[in-house]
Motif scaffolding. Structure first.
Motif, PDB file in Angstrom:
ATOM      1  N   ASN A  33       0.684  -1.016   0.097  1.00 29.97           N
ATOM      2  CA  ASN A  33      -0.115  -0.058   0.150  1.00 29.97           C
ATOM      3  C   ASN A  33       0.924   1.437  -0.074  1.00 29.97           C
ATOM      4  O   ASN A  33       0.596   2.334  -0.880  1.00 29.97           O
ATOM      5  CB  ASN A  33      -0.989   0.012   1.183  1.00 29.97           C
ATOM      6  CG  ASN A  33      -1.928   1.197   1.277  1.00 29.97           C
ATOM      7  OD1 ASN A  33      -2.339   1.663   0.244  1.00 29.97           O
ATOM      8  ND2 ASN A  33      -2.095   1.671   2.466  1.00 29.97           N
ATOM      9  N   ILE A  36       2.915   1.502  -3.585  1.00 26.89           N
ATOM     10  CA  ILE A  36       1.677   2.092  -4.447  1.00 26.89           C
ATOM     11  C   ILE A  36       1.580   3.407  -4.502  1.00 26.89           C
ATOM     12  O   ILE A  36       1.564   4.227  -5.163  1.00 26.89           O
ATOM     13  CB  ILE A  36       0.378   1.250  -4.433  1.00 26.89           C
ATOM     14  CG1 ILE A  36       0.850  -0.285  -4.976  1.00 26.89           C
ATOM     15  CG2 ILE A  36      -0.416   1.736  -5.368  1.00 26.89           C
ATOM     16  CD1 ILE A  36      -0.437  -1.125  -4.955  1.00 26.89           C
ATOM     17  N   ASN A  37       1.150   3.883  -3.125  1.00 24.41           N
ATOM     18  CA  ASN A  37       1.002   5.517  -2.781  1.00 24.41           C
ATOM     19  C   ASN A  37       2.260   6.075  -3.431  1.00 24.41           C
ATOM     20  O   ASN A  37       2.096   7.364  -3.853  1.00 24.41           O
ATOM     21  CB  ASN A  37       0.712   5.646  -1.393  1.00 24.41           C
ATOM     22  CG  ASN A  37      -0.909   5.187  -1.040  1.00 24.41           C
ATOM     23  OD1 ASN A  37      -1.330   4.595  -2.115  1.00 24.41           O
ATOM     24  ND2 ASN A  37      -1.109   4.996   0.097  1.00 24.41           N
ATOM     25  N   TRP A  40       2.289   6.368  -7.078  1.00 23.39           N
ATOM     26  CA  TRP A  40       1.518   7.399  -7.390  1.00 23.39           C
ATOM     27  C   TRP A  40       2.028   8.766  -7.384  1.00 23.39           C
ATOM     28  O   TRP A  40       2.064   9.743  -8.243  1.00 23.39           O
ATOM     29  CB  TRP A  40       0.085   7.529  -6.920  1.00 23.39           C
ATOM     30  CG  TRP A  40      -1.000   6.228  -7.031  1.00 23.39           C
ATOM     31  CD1 TRP A  40      -1.359   5.430  -6.114  1.00 23.39           C
ATOM     32  CD2 TRP A  40      -1.181   5.979  -8.248  1.00 23.39           C
ATOM     33  NE1 TRP A  40      -2.123   4.472  -6.721  1.00 23.39           N
ATOM     34  CE2 TRP A  40      -2.205   4.621  -8.035  1.00 23.39           C
ATOM     35  CE3 TRP A  40      -1.107   6.331  -9.490  1.00 23.39           C
ATOM     36  CZ2 TRP A  40      -2.774   3.913  -9.067  1.00 23.39           C
ATOM     37  CZ3 TRP A  40      -1.626   5.609 -10.554  1.00 23.39           C
ATOM     38  CH2 TRP A  40      -2.515   4.379 -10.459  1.00 23.39           C
ATOM     39  N   THR A 178      -5.285   2.482  -1.783  1.00 20.71           N
ATOM     40  CA  THR A 178      -4.829   2.547  -3.306  1.00 20.71           C
ATOM     41  C   THR A 178      -5.911   2.882  -4.356  1.00 20.71           C
ATOM     42  O   THR A 178      -5.469   3.592  -5.365  1.00 20.71           O
ATOM     43  CB  THR A 178      -4.146   1.132  -3.544  1.00 20.71           C
ATOM     44  OG1 THR A 178      -5.350   0.186  -3.593  1.00 20.71           O
ATOM     45  CG2 THR A 178      -3.341   0.779  -2.848  1.00 20.71           C
ATOM     46  N   ASN A 181      -6.173   6.784  -4.055  1.00 22.95           N
ATOM     47  CA  ASN A 181      -4.996   7.767  -4.206  1.00 22.95           C
ATOM     48  C   ASN A 181      -4.883   8.458  -5.384  1.00 22.95           C
ATOM     49  O   ASN A 181      -5.109   9.768  -5.686  1.00 22.95           O
ATOM     50  CB  ASN A 181      -3.766   6.973  -3.890  1.00 22.95           C
ATOM     51  CG  ASN A 181      -3.056   7.409  -2.687  1.00 22.95           C
ATOM     52  OD1 ASN A 181      -2.296   8.216  -2.731  1.00 22.95           O
ATOM     53  ND2 ASN A 181      -3.434   6.703  -1.553  1.00 22.95           N
ATOM     54  N   SER A 199      -3.136  11.952  -1.405  1.00 24.08           N
ATOM     55  CA  SER A 199      -2.587  10.530  -0.853  1.00 24.08           C
ATOM     56  C   SER A 199      -3.004  10.478   0.361  1.00 24.08           C
ATOM     57  O   SER A 199      -3.481   9.375   1.085  1.00 24.08           O
ATOM     58  CB  SER A 199      -1.160  10.703  -1.178  1.00 24.08           C
ATOM     59  OG  SER A 199      -0.799   9.366  -0.819  1.00 24.08           O
TER      60      SER A 199
END
Length: 472
Positions: A33, A36-37, A40, A178, A181, A199
């Protein structure tokens, strides 16, 4: 795989790994998590935003440590009570911990929101990243109460031998976080464009939804730690339990604070090397989060198993649990280290463009320091065992010495000779000293002579003999 497990019977190895795997799954999801953030943020907002999030997340870990100790102390109480089949006292400890953690996290949230800018300035956050880090950190602080209560609910369930239920609700939190975001960062569809604050807002929403859903599930399924009827009063912390939780929780929280403060000091040193090095270090921290996952999962499983067996008076199983935990850690952590180093350019490319000057810096950091997590895993198991019987001061002293006089002292003293490499070599040195201290305390320390943690609980069978027996 069953949700509820009796950790005081059956074979040690298979019970430990079956209990640890769902916890490992939760850790993987949590780290995934965060990664992935970070992807982004890095892809949409650039390196400055990535450096800003890295600085803010380390500060968040510092604040998290301020209340985490209470939850860990409660988990030990729950585990020992559950090992004695004392459901009533397990619920009392759980309720008192919820009340304490909720109150403490509210205080930290308010203070953190008000002081976020000053904290970032004191950390020497690069000026280019400071406004972004401030916007991100303020929202993260607002979500602290929900995040802390969610963690405590999951820790409490694991104390009763249930590691599956936390996994399902970690999945829920990760899916929401996710998914929201990119929508909140870019303002896709009906969602507002919030940039880096989007986010943090996604994380806040995910934790709030998950804590409400998990609470409802515990009540609906009538899980062992559910509080209903007159038991709701357990949420008002009881004096004797508060003294025990605070007395044990503050040193455990201090261990987190020592690690966090050392991390903050290291970030301050790294920040002085420039934005590229700061971004590289932030990405390496993301990869290290995966490397340390087996250690954290197995360490938590060892602590839960040891607490239940200590509560049940089955001291003969405690040393076997510790040995199995060390073996599993070495194998699992070693495999991850090799895999991440072998495919380092591929994994780094998820966070940074291939031509970024931060990529070779990150590769260099990983080669020097990643192997030290083998030692970290051994330390987590040893500390998990001694902490299961309420021994918290020995680990705190070991960590403080290893983090400050050793790790940071080495980094500062050798930096004029090695430059930035002194920072990276300080990691394996600090880990080696921590593991040596943990083993000496486990082998020769007085942790076996601790009295039962639950106020009014009977002394477990064979405790007297265990206190006099030589260390395994």
């Amino acid at each position: 795989m069953k949700a509820q497990r009796d950790l005081t019977t059956g074979p040690i190895g298979s019970t430990l790994i079956a209990f640890a795997l769902p916890t490992l799954g939760s850790n993987i999801l949590q780290s995934l998590n965060g990664s992935i953030n970070a992807i982004w943020i890095g892809r949409f907002l650039g390196e400055r935003a990535l450096a800003a999030a890295s600085n803010a997340n380390i500060i968040m870990f510092l604040m998290f440590g301020g209340v985490f100790g209470f939850g860990m102390a409660a988990t030990i109480l729950i585990g020992q009570a559950w090992g004695r089949r004392d459901v009533e006292n397990a619920r009392r400890a759980f309720g008192s911990a919820i009340g304490l953690v909720l109150a403490a996290s509210l205080v930290f949230a308010v203070l953190g929101w008000a002081c976020s800018h000053a904290i970032l300035v004191a950390l020497a956050t690069p000026p280019a990243a400071l406004p972004l880090a401030d916007a991100y950190l303020r929202v993260i602080f607002l979500g602290l109460p929900a995040a802390m209560v969610l963690v405590l609910l999951m820790m409490g369930l694991r104390g009763t031998g249930d590691s599956m239920t936390p996994l399902w609700f970690m999945i829920l939190a990760v899916v929401i976080d996710t998914g929201l975001n990119p929508l909140l960062i870019r303002g896709i569809g009906p969602f507002p464009q919030m940039g880096i604050a989007g986010s943090a807002t996604a994380t806040l929403i995910a934790n709030a939804v998950s804590v409400l859903a998990l609470t409802g599930w515990i009540m609906w399924r009538d899980l062992p730690l559910r509080l209903k009827g007159g038991e709701i009063a357990y949420l008002r912390p009881q004096g004797a339990l508060v003294r025990t939780i605070v007395g044990k929780g503050l040193p455990i929280g201090a261990q987190m604070l020592v690690i966090s403060a050392a991390g903050l000091a290291m970030v301050g040193l790294v920040n002085r090397e420039g934005v590229e090095t700061t971004a590289a270090y932030g990405v390496v921290l993301q990869l290290w989060a995966y490397i340390q996952m087996p250690a954290l999962a197995i360490g938590a499983a060892v602590s839960a198993m040891a607490a239940q067996n200590i509560g049940a008076g089955k001291w003969d199983r405690v040393a076997r649990i510790t040995r199995a935990g060390i073996l599993y850690n070495i194998v699992m952590t070693g495999v991850l280290i090799v895999a991440i180093l072998w495919f380092d350019r591929t994994t780094l490319g998820l966070f940074l463009p291939a031509a970024s000057p931060a990529v070779p810096i990150a590769q260099h950091i990983g080669l020097i320091a990643s192997w030290s997590f083998l030692l970290f895993g051994v330390t987590m198991v040893l500390f998990g065992t001694v902490r299961a019987n309420g021994a918290v001061w020995g680990p705190l002293i070991v960590l403080f010495v290893a983090m400050f006089p050793v790790r940071l002292g080495f980094a500062l003293a050798i930096r004029p000779l090695l430059g930035a490499d002194a920072l990276w070599w300080s990691f394996p040195l600090g880990s080696a000293v921590t593991t040596l201290g943990a083993w000496l305390y486990y082998r020769y320390g007085p942790w076996r002579r601790q009295r039962p943690l639950m106020p009014g609980a009977a002394r477990p069978p064979r405790m007297e003999a265990a206190a006099e027996a030589p260390a395994p």
